[in-house]
Design a protein around this motif. Structure first.
Motif, mmCIF file in Angstrom:
data_model
loop_
_atom_site.group_PDB
_atom_site.id
_atom_site.type_symbol
_atom_site.label_atom_id
_atom_site.label_comp_id
_atom_site.label_asym_id
_atom_site.label_seq_id
_atom_site.Cartn_x
_atom_site.Cartn_y
_atom_site.Cartn_z
ATOM 1 N N LYS A 135 0.831 -1.195 0.000
ATOM 2 C CA LYS A 135 0.000 0.000 0.000
ATOM 3 C C LYS A 135 0.873 1.255 0.000
ATOM 4 C CE LYS A 135 -3.979 2.027 -0.015
ATOM 5 N NZ LYS A 135 -4.840 1.913 -1.213
ATOM 6 N N ALA A 136 1.995 1.210 0.735
ATOM 7 C CA ALA A 136 2.921 2.345 0.736
ATOM 8 C C ALA A 136 3.462 2.604 -0.665
ATOM 9 C CB ALA A 136 4.073 2.083 1.706
ATOM 10 N N SER A 137 3.707 1.529 -1.403
ATOM 11 C CA SER A 137 4.176 1.667 -2.782
ATOM 12 C C SER A 137 3.144 2.425 -3.621
ATOM 13 C CB SER A 137 4.441 0.284 -3.389
ATOM 14 O OG SER A 137 4.767 0.382 -4.755
ATOM 15 N N ASP A 138 1.889 2.064 -3.465
ATOM 16 C CA ASP A 138 0.823 2.749 -4.197
ATOM 17 C C ASP A 138 0.757 4.220 -3.804
ATOM 18 O OD1 ASP A 138 -1.652 2.960 -5.813
ATOM 19 O OD2 ASP A 138 -2.616 3.180 -3.864
ATOM 20 N N GLN A 139 0.842 4.503 -2.506
ATOM 21 C CA GLN A 139 0.761 5.882 -2.019
ATOM 22 C C GLN A 139 1.961 6.716 -2.470
ATOM 23 O OE1 GLN A 139 -1.862 7.327 -0.201
ATOM 24 N NE2 GLN A 139 -2.864 5.426 -0.822
ATOM 25 N N SER A 140 3.097 6.046 -2.717
ATOM 26 C CA SER A 140 4.312 6.774 -3.091
ATOM 27 C C SER A 140 4.367 7.081 -4.590
ATOM 28 C CB SER A 140 5.547 5.952 -2.706
ATOM 29 O OG SER A 140 5.738 4.867 -3.589
ATOM 30 N N GLY A 141 3.460 6.479 -5.355
ATOM 31 C CA GLY A 141 3.470 6.688 -6.792
ATOM 32 C C GLY A 141 3.577 5.407 -7.584
ATOM 33 N N GLY A 142 3.701 4.263 -6.896
ATOM 34 C CA GLY A 142 3.671 2.983 -7.595
ATOM 35 C C GLY A 142 4.937 2.159 -7.545
ATOM 36 N N PHE A 143 6.019 2.687 -6.904
ATOM 37 C CA PHE A 143 7.284 1.950 -6.878
ATOM 38 C C PHE A 143 8.080 2.453 -5.687
ATOM 39 C CE2 PHE A 143 11.298 0.729 -9.467
ATOM 40 C CZ PHE A 143 11.146 -0.617 -9.189
ATOM 41 N N ILE A 144 8.517 1.550 -4.791
ATOM 42 C CA ILE A 144 9.208 1.970 -3.577
ATOM 43 C C ILE A 144 10.297 0.963 -3.222
ATOM 44 C CG2 ILE A 144 7.729 0.785 -1.864
ATOM 45 C CD1 ILE A 144 7.672 3.521 -0.331
ATOM 46 N N ALA A 145 11.402 1.455 -2.659
ATOM 47 C CA ALA A 145 12.502 0.583 -2.240
ATOM 48 C C ALA A 145 12.199 0.006 -0.868
ATOM 49 C CB ALA A 145 13.814 1.366 -2.194
ATOM 50 N N SER A 146 12.655 -1.226 -0.629
ATOM 51 C CA SER A 146 12.444 -1.817 0.683
ATOM 52 C C SER A 146 13.643 -2.661 1.092
ATOM 53 C CB SER A 146 11.174 -2.684 0.706
ATOM 54 O OG SER A 146 11.399 -3.946 0.120
ATOM 55 N N CYS A 147 13.776 -2.841 2.387
ATOM 56 C CA CYS A 147 14.730 -3.788 2.950
ATOM 57 C C CYS A 147 13.961 -4.523 4.022
ATOM 58 C CB CYS A 147 15.947 -3.066 3.523
ATOM 59 S SG CYS A 147 17.294 -4.190 4.006
ATOM 60 N N ARG A 148 14.027 -5.859 4.013
ATOM 61 C CA ARG A 148 13.089 -6.572 4.877
ATOM 62 C C ARG A 148 13.608 -7.937 5.319
ATOM 63 N NH1 ARG A 148 9.494 -6.682 -0.307
ATOM 64 N NH2 ARG A 148 9.834 -8.761 -1.161
ATOM 65 N N ASN A 149 12.930 -8.446 6.331
ATOM 66 C CA ASN A 149 13.099 -9.814 6.817
ATOM 67 C C ASN A 149 14.551 -10.188 7.118
ATOM 68 O OD1 ASN A 149 10.377 -9.876 6.303
ATOM 69 N ND2 ASN A 149 10.494 -11.272 4.568
ATOM 70 N N PRO A 150 15.196 -9.526 8.100
ATOM 71 C CA PRO A 150 16.552 -9.932 8.479
ATOM 72 C C PRO A 150 16.555 -11.351 9.044
ATOM 73 C CG PRO A 150 15.656 -8.374 10.080
ATOM 74 C CD PRO A 150 14.695 -8.422 8.942
ATOM 75 N N ILE A 151 17.440 -12.184 8.510
ATOM 76 C CA ILE A 151 17.547 -13.581 8.923
ATOM 77 C C ILE A 151 19.017 -13.965 8.991
ATOM 78 C CG2 ILE A 151 15.319 -14.451 8.098
ATOM 79 C CD1 ILE A 151 16.638 -15.099 5.445
ATOM 80 N N ARG A 152 19.304 -15.073 9.612
ATOM 81 C CA ARG A 152 20.682 -15.542 9.697
ATOM 82 C C ARG A 152 21.099 -16.216 8.385
ATOM 83 N NH1 ARG A 152 22.767 -12.910 14.162
ATOM 84 N NH2 ARG A 152 21.423 -13.251 15.984
ATOM 85 N N ALA A 153 22.388 -16.180 8.109
ATOM 86 C CA ALA A 153 22.913 -16.769 6.872
ATOM 87 C C ALA A 153 22.608 -18.262 6.784
ATOM 88 C CB ALA A 153 24.413 -16.529 6.776
ATOM 89 N N SER A 154 22.548 -18.929 7.906
ATOM 90 C CA SER A 154 22.238 -20.370 7.905
ATOM 91 C C SER A 154 20.855 -20.631 7.323
ATOM 92 C CB SER A 154 22.322 -20.937 9.324
ATOM 93 O OG SER A 154 21.471 -20.220 10.206
ATOM 94 N N PHE A 155 19.913 -19.718 7.573
ATOM 95 C CA PHE A 155 18.560 -19.853 7.037
ATOM 96 C C PHE A 155 18.570 -19.641 5.524
ATOM 97 C CE2 PHE A 155 14.229 -18.678 6.036
ATOM 98 C CZ PHE A 155 13.473 -19.488 6.866
#
Length: 372
Positions: free
Chosen positions: A181-201
């Motif tokens: 929804k934030a992407s839509d509100q921003s104009g249709g395209f937005i950068a994200s960084c998400r779901n930090p996990i361990r390298a083993s995963f």
């Protein structure tokens, strides 16, 4: 040892990634802009998962939305960097490396600029070798996890006062739609960084070697370009082991942009008994023949190419264009745990109105990169 990514690698990444983009996966010019900036101002480094300690934090660098011709979007390189910084602040620890949720026209290079500026590594693993419409499809099987995670989003059309910075915490299934929804509100395209996990995963659940595969395909494409479009198409098929599923003129494209930041519709190629129908939700998700029989289904690679061998985004497929439909079976590519997560399919199937999950190979998760 890691590999320092170069200006030549930018060309390989965009061209190979554009085939795996499956009609979506960002925007070619954006990919070149991000990649060239990264290798000019720093030294982004591609590393294998085998070079990383199990406990290192790895996050996903992604772009969310449908950056076609249907919206007035704006996203800058600094947005990708800021998204990583916000995630690190929220996590309280340094992010060692970044994977990407998918290959694509620009998404293959999503982690390069943060690597050049912040020193995070570009990890040679992907949430999905090919592009897909929802973040859950590249979440390494975390889509239905009850565990709280962190997702950030940065970007938007500055001139229209649509710039957004967002930090969210919660179960992936609950907060991913917020970023959409934030992407839509921003104009249709937005950068994200998400779901930090361990390298083993990552080692256990990602499609390993996914960026190397895009680079190698891009190299094969570049090597064939001087021989013309037919040679490029042949090179794509030979390198991947894929095939041309259909060829003909685009007869109809019903794609429409939705307020969930998806481009949704159907593209018809050819007429009569040889016609095929491509089901699109940002990306090409399935192909049916004129008799209604399924010819290809996600996570197969399904890509529309013009006669010069250039991948064409779904939104740019216009009536009268001569194209070919490239197909690479899911049995021939590394697959992540996301593909086998039943929770990722119902939202996409509901929007497309077709079955996808029944066509996923019922086989053990195959994460080893295909040689070649």
């Amino acid at each position: 040892m890691g590999r320092i990514l170069t200006l030549q690698d930018v060309d390989f990444a965009v061209k190979g990634g554009s085939v795996f983009a499956c009609g979506g996966g960002g925007w070619v010019e954006h990919g070149y802009e991000l990649g060239k900036t990264a290798v000019t101002i720093g030294r982004p480094e591609l590393v294998s998962i085998d070079e990383i300690d199990d406990d290192a934090w790895i996050a996903t660098a992604a772009a969310i939305g449908a950056p076609g011709d249907l919206t007035d979007w704006e996203m800058l390189g600094v947005d990708y960097v800021k998204a990583v910084q916000l995630l690190q602040e929220a996590l309280g620890e340094k992010i060692y490396g970044l994977i990407i949720g998918q290959n694509g026209m620009s998404s293959t290079v999503n982690g390069w600029l943060p690597s050049a500026i912040l020193g995070t590594k570009v990890v040679d693993a992907v949430g999905d070798l090919r592009a897909h419409p929802t973040g859950d499809m590249g979440s390494l099987g975390l889509a239905n996890s009850p565990e709280q995670t962190i997702q950030t989003a940065v970007g938007g059309n500055r001139q229209h006062n649509q710039y957004i910075e967002l930090v969210t915490r919660g179960a992936t299934a609950k907060i991913s739609p917020i970023l959409r929804k934030a992407s839509d509100q921003s104009g249709g395209f937005i950068a994200s960084c998400r779901n930090p996990i361990r390298a083993s995963f990552v080692r256990q659940h990602a499609a390993l070697g996914g960026i190397s595969q895009a680079l190698a395909l891009g190299q094969a494409i570049v090597a064939s370009e001087k021989k013309g479009g037919t040679a490029v198409i042949d090179a794509i098929c030979k390198h991947t082991g894929g095939q041309i599923l259909a060829a003909g003129q685009v007869k109809k494209n019903t794609l429409k942009y939705t307020d969930q930041a998806f481009d949704v519709g159907v593209v018809q190629v050819g007429t009569g008994k040889s016609a095929v129908k491509i089901h699109v939700m940002n990306e090409h998700m399935a192909v049916d023949n004129a008799q209604g029989e399924r010819l290809a289904t996600y996570p197969d690679v399904i890509t529309t190419l013009d006669l010069n061998g250039q991948p064409v985004s779904a939104g740019k497929l216009k009536a009268g264009m001569d194209i070919v439909v490239f197909h690479l079976s899911q049995s021939q590519i590394p697959l992540s745990s996301s593909v086998f997560d039943p929770s990722v399919y119902p939202p996409v199937e509901a929007i497309l109105g077709i079955d996808l999950h029944s066509y996923v190979l019922p086989r053990a998760n195959t994460k080893k990169a295909k040689k070649g």
